[in-house]
Design an enzyme around this catalytic site. Structure first.
Site, PDB file in Angstrom:
ATOM      1  CB  CYS A 192      60.447  30.401 -17.352  1.00 43.26           C
ATOM      2  SG  CYS A 192      60.823  31.375 -15.905  1.00 43.26           S
ATOM      3  CG  HIS A 244      55.088  27.811 -17.657  1.00 45.23           C
ATOM      4  ND1 HIS A 244      56.343  27.437 -18.056  1.00 45.23           N
ATOM      5  CD2 HIS A 244      55.274  28.861 -16.799  1.00 45.23           C
ATOM      6  CE1 HIS A 244      57.247  28.223 -17.488  1.00 45.23           C
ATOM      7  NE2 HIS A 244      56.626  29.081 -16.709  1.00 45.23           N
ATOM      8  CG  HIS A 249      60.623  26.627 -13.224  1.00 46.40           C
ATOM      9  ND1 HIS A 249      61.159  26.509 -14.491  1.00 46.40           N
ATOM     10  CD2 HIS A 249      59.850  27.744 -13.254  1.00 46.40           C
ATOM     11  CE1 HIS A 249      60.742  27.512 -15.237  1.00 46.40           C
ATOM     12  NE2 HIS A 249      59.950  28.281 -14.513  1.00 46.40           N
TER      13      HIS A 249
END
Lengths: 388, 243
Positions: free
Chosen positions: A131, A272, A309
């Site tokens: 990620c 994030h 995401h």
């Protein structure tokens, strides 16, 4: 002598639309693009919410390549750069597993990268930091340009994640919000008391980075300047961060040192903010430590409530948002955040955008497995005004 | 100055299990490329000044995953066809097998490493990008030691051969044991030589480079990377000096 590095082109495909403008205006409207995906409902799995890129058909077995290429093209066109004069620092995320017309199709992320990279002059580096990949891609491109290795780079990432393969897998890791029959657009609630994980998403984000001198000579539009980059590893656990966010804190401090800035000089944070229980707590703890007494006055915003995401694309989509914040001074709201959880206290932007004249933005990404990346983007005096 | 300090190769899991039970305990749940990369890395990291501050550059396999993972992929396909996916549960370890930075993370956990890291993906020729990154980091004075590691397999099938390779570089001159001499890494250069004969593998290219090094006598050395180990878009030449 280190060279200054600016952003001269951007492209984004996300659940909020197929352009950077749609991404930005959707966020300012506090809107989520996460929805219930009918083909996932029909497959019978428990996770049916996702951030889908509607402009590329899910039946397209070249979807991974197509989504990436559109973002890259948009960035190149905006910057008026040719791929043959650019390096390519990109993450194609994980292999894709999807149903094609003739059954199960496994597409290698490496093959997708090779296809995308062939028209670039080099360096051609495929980033693999889960990620954190998108943010690291920008940081690595920044460093290569800064140190004179190359004059311009396309940096970013792309992911195709909305397949049963990954939805079941990440559900097994208790990282995604399963479908509870409610409004799918509220599936992902970063920092909120009711958060239950993220919504997986497809997406792509691309930036053209180049030297300030080069952009000036070409008369190119400058959107913002990249001024710092930091990486770290948690070295803690494969599936969760350490509770005090030590690894996250370290990468932020490294980015600040790299930019020669103190925490007092950061005006906003693009977080994030995955909406996982432990991830949000660790991130909030890290931000409070970095900003010390000043944390109640540094606006924090996260995009995953709005776009889900998108893994390898997440960091660059968020950096594009950060660049818009630098250019406009506006910090968008964290979509779906209503009731801040205990331990997640920060100066969250909730409900509507905040015009805070933010000029220097810290944008962070934390990868599954513990790779942490942070970049700092700053308003540039020659930046073109982006419509508020 | 940049020096090659230590290298290691691992291809035999049984040997890892028997000779390094502690390593085996750490790596046994991973897939073959990750197991072999970590075993090789463990062999060389003892030569670093401090494993917790050594920068780590890790190459993801070109053949990722595992036989289990691909079997599971076909189960998903069948489940989609029959609408029975709701009953499926995936072993979390198999999800980890699909994640491309697994070796990097596992190494960091094992050694308490918080340093700069770079995961490079499973596209052909990334090994030389990794070597370029080693050169950039050490030239810039960012670190004192950098580990470059890679693991891959010929196919994600039971019984398919695999290979793990690790190289440790340092700004401190130390004797490279296989030669008993000091080996300096001077540069990595590229030219526009295209080839269609690329054989994607994260570890094979680095492994082929090491014997060429051992055969070399004192003096300058140029290693031209065989075309099949490049990205197919550029030729690569590594310049070294053996002191």
């Amino acid at each position: 002598m280190k060279r200054r590095v600016v952003i001269s082109g951007m492209g984004a495909l996300s659940a909020l639309g197929a352009t950077t403008d749609e991404l930005w205006t959707g966020l300012l409207a506090n809107r989520s693009g996460v929805r219930r995906v009918q083909r996932l409902v029909e497959s019978g799995i428990t996770v049916t919410n996702g951030g889908e890129v509607a402009s590329v058909s899910p039946q397209n077995v070249d979807r991974d390549h197509e989504i990436a290429n559109r973002a890259i093209e948009d960035a190149l066109v905006q910057s008026r750069r040719d791929a043959a004069e650019c390096g390519f620092i990109w993450s194609t995320g994980l292999d894709t597993f999807q149903m094609g017309p003739n059954g199960f199709v496994h597409r290698s992320a490496g093959l997708c990268f090779s296809n995308l990279s062939s028209r670039f002059s080099g360096p051609r580096r495929m980033i693999a930091a889960a990620c954190a990949s998108g943010t690291q891609a920008i940081g690595e491109a920044f460093r290569l340009i800064q140190n004179g290795r190359v004059d311009a780079c396309v940096a970013g990432g792309s992911s195709v994640m909305l397949t049963p393969f990954y939805l079941i897998g990440f559900a097994g890791l208790q990282a995604v919000a399963v479908d509870n029959g409610g409004d799918p657009s509220t599936a992902c609630r970063p920092f909120d008391k009711r958060r239950k994980g993220f919504a997986l998403a497809d997406g792509a984000g691309a930036m053209v980075l180049e030297t300030l001198d080069g952009a000036r000579k070409r008369g190119a539009t400058v959107f913002a300047e990249v001024i710092g980059f930091g990486m770290s590893q948690d070295g803690f656990d494969l599936n969760r961060p350490c509770d005090d966010g030590a690894g996250a804190e370290l990468c932020m401090r490294r980015a600040l040192t790299d930019a020669n800035l103190s925490p007092e000089e950061i005006d906003a944070v693009n977080a994030h903010a995955t909406a996982t229980y432990s991830g949000d707590l660790a991130e909030a703890a890290a931000l409070r430590k970095v900003f010390a007494n000043r944390w109640p006055e540094v606006p924090v915003s996260g995009a995953k409530g709005a776009i889900g995401h998108a893994m390898a694309a997440a960091g660059v989509l968020e950096a594009i948002i950060a660049a818009h914040t630098c250019a406009t001074g506006i910090v968008p709201p964290t979509v779906n955040l209503q009731h801040v959880d205990e331990g997640c206290e920060l100066d969250h932007v909730i409900g509507e955008p905040r015009d805070s004249n933010a000029q220097s933005v810290l944008s962070v990404s934390f990868g599954m497995g513990g790779q942490n990346a942070a970049i700092i983007i700053k308003r540039h005096k020659e930046a073109q005004e982006i419509q508020k | 100055m940049i020096y090659l300090v230590a290298t290691a190769q691992r291809s035999d899991l049984q040997a890892v299990r028997e000779s390094s039970p502690e390593i085996w305990r750490q790596v046994r749940r991973y897939n073959l490329p990750v197991q072999l990369a970590l075993a090789a890395a463990d062999d060389v990291i003892q030569f670093s000044e401090d494993p917790s501050t050594t920068a780590v550059i890790s190459l993801a396999p070109c053949q990722p995953g595992s036989a289990d993972l691909y079997r599971w992929g076909h189960v998903v396909t069948a489940g989609m066809a029959t609408g029975t996916l709701g009953n499926l549960r995936m072993n979390p370890t198999q999800t980890l097998h699909a994640v491309d930075n697994l070796a990097l993370s596992a190494f960091a956990i094992s050694h308490g490493n918080h340093a700069y890291c770079l995961g490079l993906g499973g596209a052909p020729g990334q090994a030389w990008c990794g070597l370029e990154a080693v050169h950039e980091r050490l030239s810039a004075g960012a670190e004192e030691d950098v580990l470059l590691m890679a693991g891959d397999q010929d196919a994600a099938e039971d019984g398919a051969p695999g290979l793990g390779v690790a190289l440790l570089f340092s700004v401190r001159a130390k004797s490279y044991q296989p030669l008993g001499r000091i080996v300096r890494l001077l540069s990595i250069s590229r030219n526009n030589t295209r080839t269609a004969d690329v054989v994607p593998h994260a570890a094979n290219g680095l492994a082929a480079f090491l014997p060429a090094l051992v055969e070399q006598r004192q003096g300058p050395m140029s290693y031209v990377v065989p075309p099949e180990h490049t990205d197919g878009l550029s030729g690569v030449t590594i310049s070294l000096e053996i002191l």
